[in-house]
Motif scaffolding. Sequence first.
Motif, short mmCIF file in Angstrom:
data_model
loop_
_atom_site.label_atom_id
_atom_site.label_comp_id
_atom_site.label_asym_id
_atom_site.label_seq_id
_atom_site.Cartn_x
_atom_site.Cartn_y
_atom_site.Cartn_z
N PRO A 1 -6.74 36.24 -2.46
CA PRO A 1 -6.50 34.83 -2.82
C PRO A 1 -7.82 34.07 -2.95
O PRO A 1 -8.78 34.35 -2.23
N LYS A 2 -7.81 33.11 -3.86
CA LYS A 2 -8.98 32.27 -4.08
C LYS A 2 -9.21 31.39 -2.85
O LYS A 2 -8.25 30.94 -2.23
N ARG A 3 -10.48 31.18 -2.49
CA ARG A 3 -10.77 30.27 -1.36
C ARG A 3 -11.23 28.95 -1.94
O ARG A 3 -12.29 28.87 -2.54
N VAL A 4 -10.42 27.94 -1.75
CA VAL A 4 -10.74 26.65 -2.37
C VAL A 4 -11.53 25.77 -1.40
O VAL A 4 -11.13 25.59 -0.25
N THR A 5 -12.67 25.28 -1.87
CA THR A 5 -13.44 24.29 -1.10
C THR A 5 -13.81 23.17 -2.06
O THR A 5 -13.49 23.24 -3.25
N ARG A 6 -14.53 22.18 -1.59
CA ARG A 6 -14.89 21.08 -2.49
C ARG A 6 -15.84 21.55 -3.60
O ARG A 6 -16.02 20.87 -4.60
N PHE A 7 -16.45 22.73 -3.39
CA PHE A 7 -17.37 23.24 -4.42
C PHE A 7 -16.63 24.01 -5.52
O PHE A 7 -17.24 24.47 -6.46
N SER A 8 -15.31 24.14 -5.37
CA SER A 8 -14.55 24.93 -6.35
C SER A 8 -14.16 24.10 -7.57
O SER A 8 -13.77 24.65 -8.58
N SER A 9 -14.23 22.79 -7.47
CA SER A 9 -13.71 21.99 -8.57
C SER A 9 -14.71 20.93 -9.02
O SER A 9 -15.46 20.38 -8.21
N ARG A 10 -14.72 20.68 -10.33
CA ARG A 10 -15.61 19.68 -10.91
C ARG A 10 -15.34 18.29 -10.34
O ARG A 10 -16.19 17.44 -10.30
N ARG A 11 -14.10 18.08 -9.94
CA ARG A 11 -13.70 16.76 -9.42
C ARG A 11 -14.32 16.47 -8.07
O ARG A 11 -14.63 15.33 -7.74
N THR A 12 -14.52 17.53 -7.27
CA THR A 12 -14.92 17.29 -5.88
C THR A 12 -16.33 17.79 -5.53
O THR A 12 -16.81 17.54 -4.43
N ILE A 13 -16.98 18.46 -6.49
CA ILE A 13 -18.27 19.08 -6.14
C ILE A 13 -19.33 18.02 -5.81
O ILE A 13 -20.16 18.20 -4.91
N GLU A 14 -19.26 16.88 -6.52
CA GLU A 14 -20.26 15.84 -6.30
C GLU A 14 -20.16 15.29 -4.86
O GLU A 14 -21.15 15.15 -4.15
N GLU A 15 -18.94 15.04 -4.47
CA GLU A 15 -18.69 14.54 -3.10
C GLU A 15 -19.13 15.59 -2.07
O GLU A 15 -19.75 15.27 -1.05
N GLY A 16 -18.83 16.88 -2.36
CA GLY A 16 -19.24 17.97 -1.45
C GLY A 16 -20.75 18.01 -1.31
O GLY A 16 -21.29 18.13 -0.21
N LEU A 17 -21.43 17.90 -2.45
CA LEU A 17 -22.90 17.95 -2.42
C LEU A 17 -23.48 16.76 -1.67
O LEU A 17 -24.43 16.91 -0.89
N ARG A 18 -22.91 15.59 -1.90
CA ARG A 18 -23.42 14.38 -1.22
C ARG A 18 -23.38 14.59 0.30
O ARG A 18 -24.35 14.32 1.00
N ASP A 19 -22.26 15.11 0.79
CA ASP A 19 -22.12 15.32 2.24
C ASP A 19 -23.11 16.37 2.76
O ASP A 19 -23.66 16.23 3.85
N VAL A 20 -23.31 17.44 1.97
CA VAL A 20 -24.24 18.49 2.42
C VAL A 20 -25.66 17.94 2.46
O VAL A 20 -26.42 18.20 3.40
N LEU A 21 -26.03 17.16 1.45
CA LEU A 21 -27.38 16.59 1.43
C LEU A 21 -27.57 15.63 2.61
O LEU A 21 -28.61 15.63 3.26
N GLU A 22 -26.55 14.84 2.88
CA GLU A 22 -26.61 13.91 4.01
C GLU A 22 -26.77 14.69 5.33
O GLU A 22 -27.57 14.36 6.19
N LYS A 23 -26.00 15.77 5.42
CA LYS A 23 -26.05 16.58 6.65
C LYS A 23 -27.46 17.11 6.92
O LYS A 23 -27.92 17.13 8.05
N PHE A 24 -28.16 17.52 5.86
CA PHE A 24 -29.47 18.14 6.06
C PHE A 24 -30.62 17.18 5.74
O PHE A 24 -31.73 17.62 5.43
N HIS A 25 -30.38 15.87 5.85
CA HIS A 25 -31.39 14.91 5.41
C HIS A 25 -32.68 14.97 6.24
O HIS A 25 -33.73 14.54 5.80
N GLU A 26 -32.59 15.55 7.46
CA GLU A 26 -33.80 15.62 8.28
C GLU A 26 -34.70 16.80 7.89
O GLU A 26 -35.84 16.88 8.33
N SER A 27 -34.18 17.72 7.11
CA SER A 27 -34.97 18.89 6.70
C SER A 27 -35.57 18.65 5.32
O SER A 27 -35.08 17.80 4.57
N THR A 28 -36.59 19.41 4.98
CA THR A 28 -37.03 19.43 3.59
C THR A 28 -35.97 20.20 2.81
O THR A 28 -35.56 21.29 3.22
N ILE A 29 -35.51 19.60 1.71
CA ILE A 29 -34.41 20.24 0.97
C ILE A 29 -34.93 20.81 -0.36
O ILE A 29 -35.62 20.12 -1.11
#
Length: 355
Positions: free
Chosen positions: A271-299
């Motif tokens: 079965p397909k594993r669906v996350t926010r990175f699986s769809s064009r509709r939600t990837i932007e929001e997923g990325l925003r949260d990941v970038l926020e999460k790692f904002h203390e590191s060099t990205i």
Amino acid sequence: MASLAVDSPGSAASRAAQRAAVFPRVRWMGSKHRLLPHLARVFDELGGRTALDAFSGSGVVSYLLKHQGYAVHSNDYLGFPAVVATAGVVNHATRLSAQEVGRILGPPADDRDFVRRTFSGVFFTDDDLAFLDSAWSHIDGLRGHRRAVAIAALCLAAARKQPRGVFTLTGDLSRYDDGRRDLRIGLREHFVERVADYNRAVFSNGRPCVATSVDVDELEPGRYDVVYLDPPYAPPRDDNDYTKRFHFLEGLSRYWAGDTILHGTRSKKLPKRVTRFSSRRTIEEGLRDVLEKFHESTIVLSYSSNALPDRDTLHSLLAEVKDHVEVRAVEHTYSYGTHATATRRSVDEYIFIGR
Ligand SMILES: C[S@@+](CC[C@H](N)C(=O)[O-])C[C@H]1O[C@@H](n2cnc3c(N)ncnc32)[C@H](O)[C@@H]1O
């Protein structure tokens, strides 16, 4: 925007990239194998001691980071990449001996036949499938890095023998036979060669490395000097479903333990594993949260010009959490693709650096 040059041949970055290029190569969608010299230069400039490769895929960037002296955390939500990273990145010293390989090639340790029963007529010959069952009957008795090296080599054998390396193609695949040795030799022979590949890749950088297989949303922030993000592309006219293409490697990496095979499908996929990175509709929001999460590191973020969201959107997302954002462009030609039109398409590959 800067265009990225590769370092002079004798530089530390270029030596690391050359060493990393020996990492056993799997045709993974979006693999950065060809970008190693460019990424090596970026990591060399950034320095630091700890690095996270949050979407590790084939594992080649984690392996590069290891060569550049980092304590590496390699993560991907699939299990197969974690096995590969355990064998080649976490593992500093364990190689499979000729005797151990001989045992795995020998008579089966039990009478299991799950692979042959399930995939006969779908992938490979019955002989090859019987070897996968038999090899696993021995691998089940192995532990730790030995087990990881054996499984990684077995999966890589299957990936190399499968035309185009993707498990969406089933049944009679003789039309793909272009005479290449990889398609002609048996999985046993492949296995012996792939073990040698992994054995060659093993080295120690003296730093503790780990591999996990969790959703990026489950990773803890704040522990890394450098965070490398290579999220799954959302191409405008295709999907970015890794399970659909690589389900056989994923299942084989754990002998389908705990998996529910979709028996109604031609390729007996998982079965397909669906996350926010699986769809064009939600990837932007997923990325925003990941970038926020790692904002203390060099990205360091890889992205490609034929993917969504576009470059400007990514730039603003990164600028929301980082004061200084730099974008470097690399001309890059993909050799991967499930359609003739998708192969060898030249795209600009971007490396975003947020400090
Ligand atoms: C572009 S590939 C990474 C390629 C890798 N850098 C390489 O050189 O091989 C993206 C990876 O993200 C993984 N992935 C997809 N969604 C994920 C999620 N939500 N969390 C963690 N990994 C995910 C996929 O399994 C895939 O291996």
